[in-house]
Design a protein around this motif. Structure first.
Motif, PDB file in Angstrom:
ATOM      1  N   HIS A 156       0.827  -1.212   0.000  1.00  0.00           N
ATOM      2  CA  HIS A 156       0.000   0.000   0.000  1.00  0.00           C
ATOM      3  C   HIS A 156       0.863   1.264   0.000  1.00  0.00           C
ATOM      4  O   HIS A 156       1.961   1.276   0.557  1.00  0.00           O
ATOM      5  CB  HIS A 156      -0.903   0.030   1.240  1.00  0.00           C
ATOM      6  CG  HIS A 156      -1.995  -0.992   1.197  1.00  0.00           C
ATOM      7  ND1 HIS A 156      -3.030  -0.941   0.311  1.00  0.00           N
ATOM      8  CD2 HIS A 156      -2.188  -2.110   1.947  1.00  0.00           C
ATOM      9  CE1 HIS A 156      -3.835  -1.976   0.501  1.00  0.00           C
ATOM     10  NE2 HIS A 156      -3.346  -2.710   1.481  1.00  0.00           N
ATOM     11  N   GLU A 163      -1.467  -4.126   6.038  1.00  0.00           N
ATOM     12  CA  GLU A 163      -2.686  -3.568   5.442  1.00  0.00           C
ATOM     13  C   GLU A 163      -2.653  -2.054   5.315  1.00  0.00           C
ATOM     14  O   GLU A 163      -3.697  -1.420   5.175  1.00  0.00           O
ATOM     15  CB  GLU A 163      -3.916  -4.005   6.262  1.00  0.00           C
ATOM     16  CG  GLU A 163      -4.117  -5.502   6.345  1.00  0.00           C
ATOM     17  CD  GLU A 163      -4.305  -6.183   4.979  1.00  0.00           C
ATOM     18  OE1 GLU A 163      -4.670  -5.485   4.004  1.00  0.00           O
ATOM     19  OE2 GLU A 163      -4.054  -7.398   4.878  1.00  0.00           O
ATOM     20  N   TYR A 211       1.786  -8.827  -1.756  1.00  0.00           N
ATOM     21  CA  TYR A 211       0.373  -8.485  -1.516  1.00  0.00           C
ATOM     22  C   TYR A 211      -0.225  -9.738  -0.891  1.00  0.00           C
ATOM     23  O   TYR A 211      -0.435 -10.742  -1.576  1.00  0.00           O
ATOM     24  CB  TYR A 211      -0.269  -8.158  -2.859  1.00  0.00           C
ATOM     25  CG  TYR A 211      -1.656  -7.562  -2.846  1.00  0.00           C
ATOM     26  CD1 TYR A 211      -2.584  -7.869  -1.857  1.00  0.00           C
ATOM     27  CD2 TYR A 211      -2.051  -6.690  -3.860  1.00  0.00           C
ATOM     28  CE1 TYR A 211      -3.846  -7.310  -1.871  1.00  0.00           C
ATOM     29  CE2 TYR A 211      -3.311  -6.132  -3.897  1.00  0.00           C
ATOM     30  CZ  TYR A 211      -4.207  -6.453  -2.890  1.00  0.00           C
ATOM     31  OH  TYR A 211      -5.464  -5.903  -2.924  1.00  0.00           O
ATOM     32  N   THR A 235      -3.083 -11.971   0.863  1.00  0.00           N
ATOM     33  CA  THR A 235      -4.473 -12.167   1.276  1.00  0.00           C
ATOM     34  C   THR A 235      -4.429 -12.841   2.654  1.00  0.00           C
ATOM     35  O   THR A 235      -3.372 -13.309   3.088  1.00  0.00           O
ATOM     36  CB  THR A 235      -5.252 -13.053   0.280  1.00  0.00           C
ATOM     37  OG1 THR A 235      -4.780 -14.406   0.395  1.00  0.00           O
ATOM     38  CG2 THR A 235      -5.078 -12.556  -1.149  1.00  0.00           C
ATOM     39  N   SER A 270       5.212  -3.357  -8.556  1.00  0.00           N
ATOM     40  CA  SER A 270       4.258  -2.279  -8.280  1.00  0.00           C
ATOM     41  C   SER A 270       4.255  -1.195  -9.358  1.00  0.00           C
ATOM     42  O   SER A 270       3.373  -0.345  -9.380  1.00  0.00           O
ATOM     43  CB  SER A 270       4.493  -1.686  -6.892  1.00  0.00           C
ATOM     44  OG  SER A 270       5.849  -1.447  -6.700  1.00  0.00           O
ATOM     45  N   VAL A 278      -0.732  -4.920 -10.873  1.00  0.00           N
ATOM     46  CA  VAL A 278      -1.302  -4.446  -9.608  1.00  0.00           C
ATOM     47  C   VAL A 278      -2.824  -4.625  -9.640  1.00  0.00           C
ATOM     48  O   VAL A 278      -3.430  -5.116  -8.678  1.00  0.00           O
ATOM     49  CB  VAL A 278      -0.928  -2.964  -9.350  1.00  0.00           C
ATOM     50  CG1 VAL A 278      -1.625  -2.427  -8.105  1.00  0.00           C
ATOM     51  CG2 VAL A 278       0.589  -2.817  -9.216  1.00  0.00           C
ATOM     52  N   LEU A 279      -3.430  -4.263 -10.749  1.00  0.00           N
ATOM     53  CA  LEU A 279      -4.882  -4.376 -10.881  1.00  0.00           C
ATOM     54  C   LEU A 279      -5.324  -5.833 -10.815  1.00  0.00           C
ATOM     55  O   LEU A 279      -6.287  -6.185 -10.119  1.00  0.00           O
ATOM     56  CB  LEU A 279      -5.321  -3.747 -12.214  1.00  0.00           C
ATOM     57  CG  LEU A 279      -6.838  -3.619 -12.391  1.00  0.00           C
ATOM     58  CD1 LEU A 279      -7.406  -2.637 -11.377  1.00  0.00           C
ATOM     59  CD2 LEU A 279      -7.167  -3.159 -13.816  1.00  0.00           C
ATOM     60  N   LYS A 304      -5.118  -7.101  -7.314  1.00  0.00           N
ATOM     61  CA  LYS A 304      -6.209  -6.552  -6.507  1.00  0.00           C
ATOM     62  C   LYS A 304      -7.503  -7.329  -6.783  1.00  0.00           C
ATOM     63  O   LYS A 304      -8.238  -7.684  -5.855  1.00  0.00           O
ATOM     64  CB  LYS A 304      -6.387  -5.080  -6.882  1.00  0.00           C
ATOM     65  CG  LYS A 304      -7.089  -4.307  -5.857  1.00  0.00           C
ATOM     66  CD  LYS A 304      -6.993  -2.814  -6.085  1.00  0.00           C
ATOM     67  CE  LYS A 304      -8.019  -2.158  -5.194  1.00  0.00           C
ATOM     68  NZ  LYS A 304      -9.048  -1.420  -5.815  1.00  0.00           N
ATOM     69  N   ALA A 329      -7.223 -10.786  -5.195  1.00  0.00           N
ATOM     70  CA  ALA A 329      -7.383 -10.735  -3.736  1.00  0.00           C
ATOM     71  C   ALA A 329      -8.846 -10.539  -3.374  1.00  0.00           C
ATOM     72  O   ALA A 329      -9.354 -11.149  -2.421  1.00  0.00           O
ATOM     73  CB  ALA A 329      -6.531  -9.602  -3.163  1.00  0.00           C
ATOM     74  N   GLU A 330      -9.537  -9.721  -4.135  1.00  0.00           N
ATOM     75  CA  GLU A 330     -10.947  -9.457  -3.840  1.00  0.00           C
ATOM     76  C   GLU A 330     -11.797 -10.706  -4.058  1.00  0.00           C
ATOM     77  O   GLU A 330     -12.655 -11.041  -3.248  1.00  0.00           O
ATOM     78  CB  GLU A 330     -11.452  -8.326  -4.730  1.00  0.00           C
ATOM     79  CG  GLU A 330     -12.017  -7.187  -3.899  1.00  0.00           C
ATOM     80  CD  GLU A 330     -12.262  -5.956  -4.732  1.00  0.00           C
ATOM     81  OE1 GLU A 330     -11.580  -4.970  -4.450  1.00  0.00           O
ATOM     82  OE2 GLU A 330     -13.089  -6.005  -5.676  1.00  0.00           O
ATOM     83  N   GLY A 355      -7.219  -1.683   2.260  1.00  0.00           N
ATOM     84  CA  GLY A 355      -7.651  -2.412   1.071  1.00  0.00           C
ATOM     85  C   GLY A 355      -8.908  -3.256   1.173  1.00  0.00           C
ATOM     86  O   GLY A 355      -9.433  -3.686   0.153  1.00  0.00           O
ATOM     87  N   LYS A 356      -9.407  -3.520   2.404  1.00  0.00           N
ATOM     88  CA  LYS A 356     -10.529  -4.467   2.483  1.00  0.00           C
ATOM     89  C   LYS A 356     -11.783  -3.812   3.032  1.00  0.00           C
ATOM     90  O   LYS A 356     -12.674  -4.488   3.565  1.00  0.00           O
ATOM     91  CB  LYS A 356     -10.134  -5.640   3.392  1.00  0.00           C
ATOM     92  CG  LYS A 356      -8.935  -6.410   2.915  1.00  0.00           C
ATOM     93  CD  LYS A 356      -8.857  -7.760   3.606  1.00  0.00           C
ATOM     94  CE  LYS A 356      -7.465  -8.329   3.495  1.00  0.00           C
ATOM     95  NZ  LYS A 356      -6.672  -8.116   4.723  1.00  0.00           N
TER      96      LYS A 356
END
Ligand SMILES: Cc1cc2c(cc1C)N(C[C@H](O)[C@H](O)[C@H](O)COP(=O)(O)OP(=O)(O)OC[C@H]1O[C@@H](n3cnc4c(N)ncnc43)[C@H](O)[C@@H]1O)c1[nH]c(=O)[nH]c(=O)c1N2
Ligand SMILES: CC(C)C(=O)C(=O)O
Ligand SMILES: [Mn+2]
Length: 470
Positions: free
Chosen positions: A44, A85, A347, A349, A395, A401-402, A405, A408-409, A431-432
């Motif tokens: 981050h 985070e 990154y 999770t 990064s 990066v996208l 993300k 992870a989502e 991020g969450k």
């Protein structure tokens, strides 16, 4: 949630007010100090704090908070900056309050197995201090984090399956609220194992990520050192076999101390980084605590279960040195994976699911990282149903990066669907925040916001972290 007007015009005034409280050398706005406090160990990013202060006592924390409160300036508590985070990263012009000068260990009650620590005390420092008492503090995130920071993030680690997470090991907290009020969540000097007296404010602050107040001391539980400790590594034909072994160990109620999973990618990385020679295969790192006979009995039971799932024979860590090398390697998995792609950012999770859902969750995670084409190693506290997909990314590569993300989502969302959580131990951070909404639902989120509003009505404690805006 309020928008903040820039504090820049009043920064000099606030700086001199803070210097008067903590002393000139402990209120700093140099580039070096600001840059030291603009990141944690995650991917981050954000801004740097306007001022960094190092208070020396709870009274000073209270006065610092009061000054920021009266100037309507956001505050960020800073422990050791090992969070994953982005919790310490400023998202608006803020004052960072580094609590490491407050490093007293006090009120050690050997007969009651408890001790009080200030925010500058890390888990390793506490264990060094009490090493001759026959007691130890078992909560062990990989990093040597501050214990109060661990409270703030709701941390755990490899020993949680036997000794619980930080939540199960805190008896009382001293807290400073945004307006400078000092309180003890369980009442002054309380350190009993149980209490049904009123609302559980201690648990309210566990995992609050600096959004409700400063934790200026924690009274924590200690545990007796086991008489015998045996550690081993066991490899399996497939991820499912390793995970099924973990589930069955728990279903047989074997009081295992540690049961940690690493997949092929993670094992390869750990072998390179920590000079180990494990077979490249899905692997469990195991530890057994008990009397000599008790630990051996656990080993026999687990060996039988592992063999039934195709596990090869245990490889033992025979000496204390080998044992600490093994667990240090497990704790360094994140850095071992980063070393596979130097210059990359990690990154992580952090999903946690009911243990029966682990196989489905991990299988889904593997398909997601493959879909998005991200280099990923898996490390898991599988005894708790908690595991990390450690995504390695460049990064500077926007697409990567996208994709990370999105991966992870999706992984977080699947865990929520399976009855789990998007974060078992690292927290919501930056991020969450949207996943939190999905996890707890709007009604619960509104109650959380009501609590935040009562304790921090001006929204000055670590804004833009944890709770999402509605
Ligand atoms: C290699 C490696 C391995 C791991 C981990 C990190 C790294 C780098 N972690 C994550 C990390 O160590 C964990 O989140 C710590 O609890 C953070 O403690 P710090 O003192 O560093 O908090 P840090 O300074 O990073 O702050 C984190 C958050 O807590 C708040 N905060 C800190 N101190 C506070 C205080 N006194 N009062 C109020 N708020 C405060 C901050 O504002 C921020 O929001 C982890 N974690 C885990 O649970 N299990 C694990 O296995 C690992 N493993
Ligand atoms: C994400 C990492 C660093 C972690 O929590 C672990 O290795 O358990
Ligand atoms: Mn972990």
């Amino acid at each position: 949630f309020k928008r903040y007007k820039s504090i820049s015009p009043s920064i000099d005034k606030l700086h001199s007010e803070l210097s008067a409280i903590v002393g000139k050398k402990n209120a700093v706005s140099s580039l070096a100090a600001r840059e030291h406090h603009n990141h944690d160990e995650s991917h981050h990013t954000g801004g740097s704090p306007a001022i960094v202060v190092w208070p020396n006592s709870v009274q000073e924390v209270s006065e610092v908070a009061r000054a920021c409160y009266l100037n309507s300036v956001p505050m960020i508590p800073f422990g050791t900056g090992t969070g994953l985070e982005g919790g310490v990263i400023p998202k608006t012009e803020s004052v960072t309050v580094n609590l490491t000068n407050m490093d007293a260990i006090s009120d050690l009650n050997i007969e009651d197995f408890d001790v009080r620590v200030q925010p500058g005390v890390t888990r390793k420092a506490l264990n060094r201090e009490i090493r001759n008492t026959g007691l130890w503090f078992p909560v062990d995130p990989g990093a040597d984090a501050s214990i109060c920071g661990m409270v703030a993030t709701g941390a755990s680690g490899t020993n949680a399956v036997r000794y619980g997470t930080i939540k199960h090991n805190v008896l009382n907290l001293e807290v400073v609220l945004a307006d400078g009020t000092i309180l003890n969540t369980g009442g002054s000097k309380r350190r009993c194992r149980k209490s049904s007296a009123g609302y559980n404010l201690t648990e309210l602050f566990i995992g609050s990520e600096g959004t409700l107040g400063f934790i200026t001391s924690a009274t924590v539980r200690l545990h007796g050192m086991p008489e015998s400790t045996l550690s081993a590594v066991c490899s399996f034909p497939s991820v499912q076999d390793a995970v099924n072994t973990s589930i069955q160990v728990l279903q047989y109620s074997i009081p295992i101390a540690r049961i940690e999973f690493l997949d092929n990618v993670a094992i390869k990385a750990v072998n390179n980084f920590s000079k180990l020679e494990n077979k490249i295969a899905p692997t469990l790192f195991l530890e057994f605590h008990g009397s000599e006979a008790g630990a051996k009995e656990q080993v026999n039971q687990v060996a039988e279960i592992a063999a039934a799932n195709g596990g090869t024979q245990f490889k033992w860590a025979e000496t204390v040195e080998e044992r600490s090398k093994l667990w240090q390697a497990r704790h360094d998995t994140f850095y071992a994976l980063l070393a596979l792609k130097p210059g990359n950012k990690g990154y992580s999770t952090d999903v946690c699911v009911p243990i029966s859902q682990l196989p489905a969750a991990i299988e889904h995670s593997l398909s997601i990282v493959e879909k998005y084409g991200i280099l990923c190693g898996i490390a898991g506290h599988v005894g708790d149903g908690n595991y990390h997909c450690l995504l390695m990314l460049d990064s500077d590569n926007e697409s990567e990066v996208l994709r990370a993300k999105m991966a992870a989502e999706e992984i977080g969302r699947k865990a929520i669907f399976l009855g789990g959580s998007c974060t078992g131990e690292h927290g919501i951070g930056i991020g969450k925040r949207e996943l939190l909404k999905e996890e707890v639902g709007l009604e619960t989120l509104n109650v959380m916001k009501g609590i935040k509003n009562v304790l921090d009505p001006r929204n000055l404690m670590n804004p833009f972290k944890g709770l999402p805006e509605i």
